[in-house]
Design an enzyme around this catalytic site. Structure first.
Site, PDB file in Angstrom:
ATOM      1  N   SER A 265      86.725  78.518  26.645  1.00 36.76           N
ATOM      2  CA  SER A 265      86.421  77.807  27.884  1.00 36.76           C
ATOM      3  C   SER A 265      87.687  77.166  28.435  1.00 36.76           C
ATOM      4  O   SER A 265      88.718  77.103  27.763  1.00 36.76           O
ATOM      5  CB  SER A 265      85.386  76.714  27.617  1.00 36.76           C
ATOM      6  N   LYS A 266      87.560  76.692  29.664  1.00 41.06           N
ATOM      7  CA  LYS A 266      88.670  76.018  30.319  1.00 41.06           C
ATOM      8  C   LYS A 266      89.087  74.802  29.484  1.00 41.06           C
ATOM      9  O   LYS A 266      90.254  74.485  29.371  1.00 41.06           O
ATOM     10  CB  LYS A 266      88.210  75.577  31.707  1.00 41.06           C
ATOM     11  N   ARG A 267      88.093  74.150  28.892  1.00 40.74           N
ATOM     12  CA  ARG A 267      88.377  72.960  28.099  1.00 40.74           C
ATOM     13  C   ARG A 267      89.222  73.287  26.857  1.00 40.74           C
ATOM     14  O   ARG A 267      90.050  72.496  26.448  1.00 40.74           O
ATOM     15  CB  ARG A 267      87.081  72.267  27.693  1.00 40.74           C
ATOM     16  N   GLU A 288      91.394  68.371  40.690  1.00 44.20           N
ATOM     17  CA  GLU A 288      91.909  68.683  39.360  1.00 44.20           C
ATOM     18  C   GLU A 288      92.640  70.032  39.360  1.00 44.20           C
ATOM     19  O   GLU A 288      92.163  71.007  39.931  1.00 44.20           O
ATOM     20  CB  GLU A 288      90.716  68.744  38.387  1.00 44.20           C
TER      21      GLU A 288
END
Ligand code: GLU
Length: 508
Positions: A265-267, A288
């Site tokens: 994921s992006k996280r 962001e």
């Protein structure tokens, strides 16, 4: 009869394009090119609540950067326009009406409060499914549960409603996935998905099937996350167009976190310090910024190459492939079933390989940009090419060209004096003073000449060449890194070499 190969990438413009998305584009593109087919880009923007400003343009830009330009798209046009679903709204209605007429779909008038109440009731009753489906639909407010006149009245009164597919239990839906083989689903587990929303827009489920049909798509490759939706899509194909017209499906494996523990994921990128988006994406709502591969200094050639290998190989040990080679070798049945772990170190290895293999001419515009960002400008082209060829083996990301070559353009800002001092004495001071004079008074300044003079003087003064060379390097570079020191001297020229020697003599 074999169908003309027509594939599509069908993104929803809801944000940045991540690794998995670009890999889907790539596999579509490779398949189309390999089989002399068409690659269609269709924007699936029927969910207006998820619309994000700028996301569509971002998708086009990413594809351009990757060199995966579609044959048909909203910007390029093509034989089946429009290529944006929001502009095709009117087209879908007749298919929804057909489904209703045939009893394969129905009107549902439930308000969100009523839907919520249904879930609460099912929860309280201990039901394991809280879906709107064959178990719950007769307790709801729809054209199956209400008398026909009442339904008609609600419609005539303009009561807000959706259209849902009617999925009956007890049916098995089977299809052959080009990657996963034969798959079957039991319809008893599916919910009655909304096909047309209250605003008259189709949902993705209806639109994707209608458009794949109208655009004559022969193969639909998409991420594995869409596999649970496949039964609904296949039912719609069956109801509307017949299974013979249906494209062949391939659900691509997920790209996994580096430890293999779930979908990347992006996280994970934020947490582990690597990009997961193709290009920088600035969310217009939150402001962001998510870093992209392009901006941190990946070459598109490398990015494409590493994506191709995330879930595919050609059966040999080969890892570095150009786009042309990939077109030549790609086959969908060599795509792995299991997820592919993303390894950023490996990704950088691909970039390093591509930088090494790229010509100075290919790299020059990128290197120039990175140098200019560090205030090194007015670079002569011939010199830039020489610098690139000299240091490219040492560069992993494009910005490394600055750290690996700044001393070829400007004097070091500081010197690693700590490494010189333990070896420094009057004999060495004298050596370098004499060396500077020798250089100044000699006529040529070629690598061979510099090396010969350097070593001859060392012999005369009876000092170890190795120690002198290390000091000379720090004088020219500032630190112990860089390519051959005599080559550096020749590159920066006699004046500058002498200047740098004298500068350090004045400091020590
Ligand atoms: N619009 C879907 C997405 O955003 C496309 C899925 C498909 O290719 O069917 O990924």
């Amino acid at each position: 009869m074999t169908r003309k190969v027509r594939v599509r990438f069908a993104p929803s413009p809801t944000g940045g394009l991540h690794l998995g998305g670009v890999r889907t584009v790539l596999y579509n593109y490779l398949y189309a090119r390999r089989h002399g087919g068409d690659f269609v880009l269709r924007i699936e923007d029927t969910d207006q609540t998820r619309f994000v400003e700028g996301a569509e343009a971002y998708i086009f830009n990413c594809l351009d950067w990757c060199g995966l330009t579609p044959d048909e798209s909203p910007v390029k046009g093509g034989p089946f326009p429009p290529y944006r679903q929001s502009e095709r709204k009117a087209l879908y209605r007749e298919y929804a009406d057909k489904l209703i007429k045939n009893g394969q779909a129905y009107y549902a008038f439930d308000t969100s409060a009523e839907l919520e109440a249904m879930r609460e009731k099912l929860k309280a009753a201990g039901s394991h499914s809280l879906q709107y489906d064959h178990r719950s639909r007769m307790n709801m407010k729809n054209s199956l549960s209400l008398p026909a006149e009442e339904t008609q009245k609600l419609l005539d009164d303009g009561t807000p409603h959706v259209i849902r597919i009617k999925i009956n239990p007890g049916e098995t839906i089977s299809f052959t996935d080009l990657i996963r083989g034969d798959l079957s689903f039991d319809t008893g587990n599916s919910d009655d998905k909304v096909l047309v929303k209250a605003d008259g827009m189709p949902t993705y489920h209806l639109a994707v099937v209608v458009d794949d049909y109208l655009m004559q798509i022969s193969h639909a490759f998409r991420g594995e996350e869409w596999l649970p939706s496949a039964p609904v899509h296949i039912l719609l194909w069956k109801y509307l167009f017949g299974l013979d017209a249906m494209p062949q499906w391939a659900h691509l494996p997920l790209i996994l976190k580096p430890d293999g523990n779930g979908k990347l994921s992006k996280r994970d990128g934020d947490r582990l310090g690597f990009p997961v988006y193709a290009m920088d994406w600035k969310d217009p709502n939150s402001g962001e910024l998510t870093k992209g591969f392009k901006e941190i200094g990946f070459l598109p050639e490398a990015f494409i190459n590493l994506l191709a290998l995330l879930g595919w190989n050609d059966g040999t040990e080969q890892e570095v492939f150009s786009l042309e080679e990939l077109v030549d070798k790609f086959s969908i049945d060599r795509v792995h079933k299991g997820g592919a772990k993303f390894d950023f170190e490996k990704a950088k290895w691909f970039n390093h390989e591509w930088i090494k293999r790229s010509s100075a001419a290919r790299l020059a515009p990128l290197v120039k940009e990175t140098l200019e960002a560090n205030n090194i400008s007015n670079i002569e082209e011939d010199y830039l090419y020489k610098v690139i060829d000299l240091v490219k083996d040492r560069c992993t990301l494009v910005p490394d060209f600055y750290t690996q070559s700044s001393f070829l353009f400007e004097r070091p800002a500081s010197y690693d004096e700590a490494s010189i001092k333990p070896k420094w004495d009057d004999a060495k001071r004298d050596y370098f003073k004499t060396l500077a004079d020798t250089f100044r008074s000699s006529t040529g300044f070629s690598v061979e000449q510099i090396e010969q003079q350097f070593k001859q003087l060392a012999t005369e003064k009876n000092i170890k060449v190795g120690e002198l060379q290390m000091i000379f390097r720090i004088m020219l570079v500032g630190s112990k890194m860089g390519p051959g020191v005599f080559v550096i001297a020749e590159m920066i020229g006699k004046e500058e070499t002498v200047g740098r020697i004298e500068k350090v003599l004045s400091i020590l």
